[in-house]
Design a protein around this motif. Structure first.
Motif, PDB file in Angstrom:
ATOM      1  N   GLU A 211       0.819  -1.213   0.000  1.00  0.00           N
ATOM      2  CA  GLU A 211       0.000   0.000   0.000  1.00  0.00           C
ATOM      3  C   GLU A 211       0.855   1.267   0.000  1.00  0.00           C
ATOM      4  OE1 GLU A 211       0.909  -1.018   4.236  1.00  0.00           O
ATOM      5  OE2 GLU A 211       0.253  -2.128   2.454  1.00  0.00           O
ATOM      6  N   LYS A 212       2.118   1.138   0.387  1.00  0.00           N
ATOM      7  CA  LYS A 212       3.007   2.303   0.412  1.00  0.00           C
ATOM      8  C   LYS A 212       3.758   2.493  -0.904  1.00  0.00           C
ATOM      9  CE  LYS A 212       3.969   1.920   5.391  1.00  0.00           C
ATOM     10  NZ  LYS A 212       5.048   1.734   6.398  1.00  0.00           N
ATOM     11  N   LEU A 213       3.652   1.521  -1.797  1.00  0.00           N
ATOM     12  CA  LEU A 213       4.413   1.554  -3.050  1.00  0.00           C
ATOM     13  C   LEU A 213       3.665   2.337  -4.119  1.00  0.00           C
ATOM     14  CD1 LEU A 213       5.500  -2.192  -3.038  1.00  0.00           C
ATOM     15  CD2 LEU A 213       6.831  -0.226  -2.250  1.00  0.00           C
ATOM     16  N   THR A 214       4.404   2.878  -5.082  1.00  0.00           N
ATOM     17  CA  THR A 214       3.772   3.665  -6.142  1.00  0.00           C
ATOM     18  C   THR A 214       3.046   2.744  -7.125  1.00  0.00           C
ATOM     19  OG1 THR A 214       5.717   3.586  -7.577  1.00  0.00           O
ATOM     20  CG2 THR A 214       5.592   5.408  -5.988  1.00  0.00           C
ATOM     21  N   PRO A 215       1.989   3.243  -7.778  1.00  0.00           N
ATOM     22  CA  PRO A 215       1.277   2.431  -8.777  1.00  0.00           C
ATOM     23  C   PRO A 215       2.187   1.988  -9.910  1.00  0.00           C
ATOM     24  CG  PRO A 215       0.001   4.393  -8.205  1.00  0.00           C
ATOM     25  CD  PRO A 215       1.340   4.560  -7.567  1.00  0.00           C
ATOM     26  N   GLU A 216       3.187   2.811 -10.255  1.00  0.00           N
ATOM     27  CA  GLU A 216       4.090   2.458 -11.359  1.00  0.00           C
ATOM     28  C   GLU A 216       4.897   1.201 -11.050  1.00  0.00           C
ATOM     29  OE1 GLU A 216       2.971   6.614 -12.012  1.00  0.00           O
ATOM     30  OE2 GLU A 216       3.729   5.547 -10.249  1.00  0.00           O
ATOM     31  N   LEU A 217       5.359   1.087  -9.793  1.00  0.00           N
ATOM     32  CA  LEU A 217       6.137  -0.100  -9.419  1.00  0.00           C
ATOM     33  C   LEU A 217       5.262  -1.349  -9.491  1.00  0.00           C
ATOM     34  CD1 LEU A 217       8.649  -1.497  -8.446  1.00  0.00           C
ATOM     35  CD2 LEU A 217       8.096  -0.824  -6.106  1.00  0.00           C
ATOM     36  N   ILE A 218       4.059  -1.262  -8.974  1.00  0.00           N
ATOM     37  CA  ILE A 218       3.121  -2.396  -9.043  1.00  0.00           C
ATOM     38  C   ILE A 218       2.821  -2.728 -10.505  1.00  0.00           C
ATOM     39  CG2 ILE A 218       0.845  -3.246  -8.384  1.00  0.00           C
ATOM     40  CD1 ILE A 218       2.634  -2.770  -5.987  1.00  0.00           C
ATOM     41  N   ASP A 219       2.620  -1.711 -11.318  1.00  0.00           N
ATOM     42  CA  ASP A 219       2.261  -1.897 -12.725  1.00  0.00           C
ATOM     43  C   ASP A 219       3.388  -2.559 -13.504  1.00  0.00           C
ATOM     44  OD1 ASP A 219       0.665  -1.676 -15.022  1.00  0.00           O
ATOM     45  OD2 ASP A 219       1.642   0.194 -15.596  1.00  0.00           O
ATOM     46  N   VAL A 220       4.622  -2.073 -13.318  1.00  0.00           N
ATOM     47  CA  VAL A 220       5.770  -2.634 -14.042  1.00  0.00           C
ATOM     48  C   VAL A 220       5.938  -4.117 -13.712  1.00  0.00           C
ATOM     49  CG1 VAL A 220       8.298  -2.641 -14.114  1.00  0.00           C
ATOM     50  CG2 VAL A 220       7.066  -0.501 -14.399  1.00  0.00           C
ATOM     51  N   CYS A 221       5.787  -4.456 -12.439  1.00  0.00           N
ATOM     52  CA  CYS A 221       5.986  -5.854 -12.024  1.00  0.00           C
ATOM     53  C   CYS A 221       4.839  -6.766 -12.467  1.00  0.00           C
ATOM     54  CB  CYS A 221       6.150  -5.931 -10.515  1.00  0.00           C
ATOM     55  SG  CYS A 221       7.670  -5.191  -9.894  1.00  0.00           S
ATOM     56  N   SER A 222       3.604  -6.276 -12.371  1.00  0.00           N
ATOM     57  CA  SER A 222       2.451  -7.124 -12.684  1.00  0.00           C
ATOM     58  C   SER A 222       2.195  -7.231 -14.187  1.00  0.00           C
ATOM     59  CB  SER A 222       1.199  -6.609 -11.970  1.00  0.00           C
ATOM     60  OG  SER A 222       0.947  -5.263 -12.310  1.00  0.00           O
ATOM     61  N   ALA A 223       2.642  -6.233 -14.962  1.00  0.00           N
ATOM     62  CA  ALA A 223       2.394  -6.249 -16.409  1.00  0.00           C
ATOM     63  C   ALA A 223       3.320  -7.206 -17.150  1.00  0.00           C
ATOM     64  CB  ALA A 223       2.538  -4.838 -16.980  1.00  0.00           C
ATOM     65  N   ALA A 224       4.514  -7.428 -16.625  1.00  0.00           N
ATOM     66  CA  ALA A 224       5.480  -8.305 -17.297  1.00  0.00           C
ATOM     67  C   ALA A 224       4.946  -9.737 -17.352  1.00  0.00           C
ATOM     68  CB  ALA A 224       6.811  -8.260 -16.566  1.00  0.00           C
ATOM     69  N   GLN A 225       5.174 -10.388 -18.488  1.00  0.00           N
ATOM     70  CA  GLN A 225       4.696 -11.752 -18.700  1.00  0.00           C
ATOM     71  C   GLN A 225       5.859 -12.731 -18.601  1.00  0.00           C
ATOM     72  OE1 GLN A 225       3.182 -11.024 -22.566  1.00  0.00           O
ATOM     73  NE2 GLN A 225       1.262 -10.100 -21.859  1.00  0.00           N
ATOM     74  N   VAL A 226       5.618 -13.832 -17.926  1.00  0.00           N
ATOM     75  CA  VAL A 226       6.665 -14.828 -17.705  1.00  0.00           C
ATOM     76  C   VAL A 226       6.299 -16.115 -18.439  1.00  0.00           C
ATOM     77  CG1 VAL A 226       7.890 -16.182 -15.976  1.00  0.00           C
ATOM     78  CG2 VAL A 226       7.263 -13.822 -15.480  1.00  0.00           C
ATOM     79  N   GLN A 227       7.263 -16.649 -19.200  1.00  0.00           N
ATOM     80  CA  GLN A 227       7.045 -17.867 -19.983  1.00  0.00           C
ATOM     81  C   GLN A 227       7.967 -18.981 -19.487  1.00  0.00           C
ATOM     82  OE1 GLN A 227       5.131 -18.650 -23.266  1.00  0.00           O
ATOM     83  NE2 GLN A 227       5.634 -20.509 -22.114  1.00  0.00           N
ATOM     84  N   ALA A 228       7.370 -20.075 -19.060  1.00  0.00           N
ATOM     85  CA  ALA A 228       8.162 -21.239 -18.647  1.00  0.00           C
ATOM     86  C   ALA A 228       8.508 -22.085 -19.876  1.00  0.00           C
ATOM     87  CB  ALA A 228       7.378 -22.076 -17.636  1.00  0.00           C
TER      88      ALA A 228
END
Length: 370
Positions: A211-228
């Motif tokens: 809750e203390k983190l900026t929306p940009e940090l959450i967005d950058v991390c959650s938007a990235a896609q990971v492929q196994a």
């Protein structure tokens, strides 16, 4: 379990947490890939060894880097990226494939530009249609650094399992504790500068007090896609396929299951062996181990039909499952804002931000161009 026993374990955890000191480092790198190792070596060129720490959940070594980056289908497929890599690593040894990619259909190989049409490519496979580049990992280090790399890693590597990562406010102006890392053994560390070379979703999962983190940090991390993916390398005692190129071999001729992506290296006449690499992308969210084992068996059956002498020629086999082999969907524009919001946080590896001319680059290219 009784309430009293639960309270006992909770009290024990609190006691363990308060009794263990929190060492501080000026620089902490978290990750287990080439990006993390390159950053470690770069920092140690100019900084005291005691100020830098690399934290990884698994052992790192020269042998592991070779297996993870030279044993496998090429992940470097951009001539523009290769030019940029040469400007950064002047002694880099990078060799392009001799021929364009082919796909297998009706008992023979076809060019993608011809009349024949391939089976439908599964998500992520299109990347491998352009010519690949093989390279020597050692060429991204100085001769002395590569010779001493295991010693450098042993000196700076700390094997830990992460619990939480917290953005803190430094109270000490000398030891600026911008970040606090907590591990499963209840130990803690703090650092001023944090370099992240791990899956963005894993990093986000470890972040405390979101809750203390900026929306940009959450967005950058959650938007990235990971492929196994699973990568398999075989050592063969004879030449099975003569040309160096990427081959798309359907997993099934009746179902749209995607392809096995295969590459043969040149036959080594001195060693009297040929090396073959194969890759298949995993599209299930949580694949079962028995399903993956079945897929590897299927791959061997399919390849033995296409290359009938391959099974009998195999002398060694290396299998690697990587849950985050490919990371894409990097928001470079949002990362610019992150550098202002969190100047002590840097993403490495495939999450590295790129200058304008390299915004379209993916995967290993980002790791090396950072």
């Amino acid at each position: 379990m009784s309430f009293g026993l639960l309270k006992h374990f909770k009290d024990k955890k609190v006691a363990a947490s308060t009794n263990i000191q929190s060492p501080h480092f000026e620089h902490i790198i978290i990750g287990q890939d080439l990006g993390a190792v390159l950053k470690l070596v770069e920092l140690k060129r100019t900084l005291p060894a005691a100020s830098v720490k690399l934290i990884s959940p698994r052992l790192l070594s020269k042998a592991a880097l070779i297996e993870n980056y030279q044993f496998g289908v090429s992940q470097l497929r951009s001539s523009e990226a290769v030019e940029g890599i040469y400007r950064k690593f002047h002694d880099a040894k990078i060799i392009p494939q001799a021929h364009d990619a082919l796909f297998y259909k009706d008992g023979k190989f076809h060019e993608f530009s011809g009349r024949a049409k391939s089976m439908e490519l599964a998500a992520g496979e299109d990347f491998f249609k352009t010519r690949g580049y093989k390279f020597e990992v050692s060429s991204f280090f100085t001769t002395q650094e590569w010779e001493n790399l295991d010693a450098i890693l042993n000196e700076s590597l700390d094997l830990r399992i992460f619990d939480t990562i917290d953005k803190t406010s430094p109270q000490d102006l000398v030891q600026k504790a911008e970040w606090q890392l907590t591990f499963k053994d209840f130990s803690k560390m703090t650092c001023e500068n944090l370099y992240v070379s791990m899956s963005p979703k894993k990093f986000l999962g470890h972040l405390d007090h979101k809750e203390k983190l900026t929306p940009e940090l959450i967005d950058v991390c959650s938007a990235a896609q990971v492929q196994a993916a699973i990568s398999v390398t075989w050592v063969l005692n004879k030449e099975v396929h003569a040309t160096e190129q990427t081959l798309f071999i359907p997993q099934s001729m009746t179902h749209e299951w995607g392809h096995f992506i295969v590459e043969f290296e040149s036959y080594d006449y001195q060693k009297k062996e040929q090396i073959c690499h194969a890759l298949f992308l995993i599209h299930e969210e949580e694949p079962q181990s028995e399903d993956l084992a079945s897929k590897i068996k299927l791959m061997k059956r399919v390849l033995d039909r296409v290359f009938p002498t391959m099974e009998e020629a195999t002398t060694k086999e290396y299998i690697r499952l990587d849950e985050e082999m490919f990371v894409s969907g990097i928001k470079d524009s949002a990362q610019e804002q992150l550098s202002f919001d969190y100047p002590t946080l840097k993403f490495l590896g495939q999450m590295s931000s790129m200058p304008t001319q390299f915004l379209n680059e993916k995967f290993l290219a980002r790791t090396l161009l950072h």
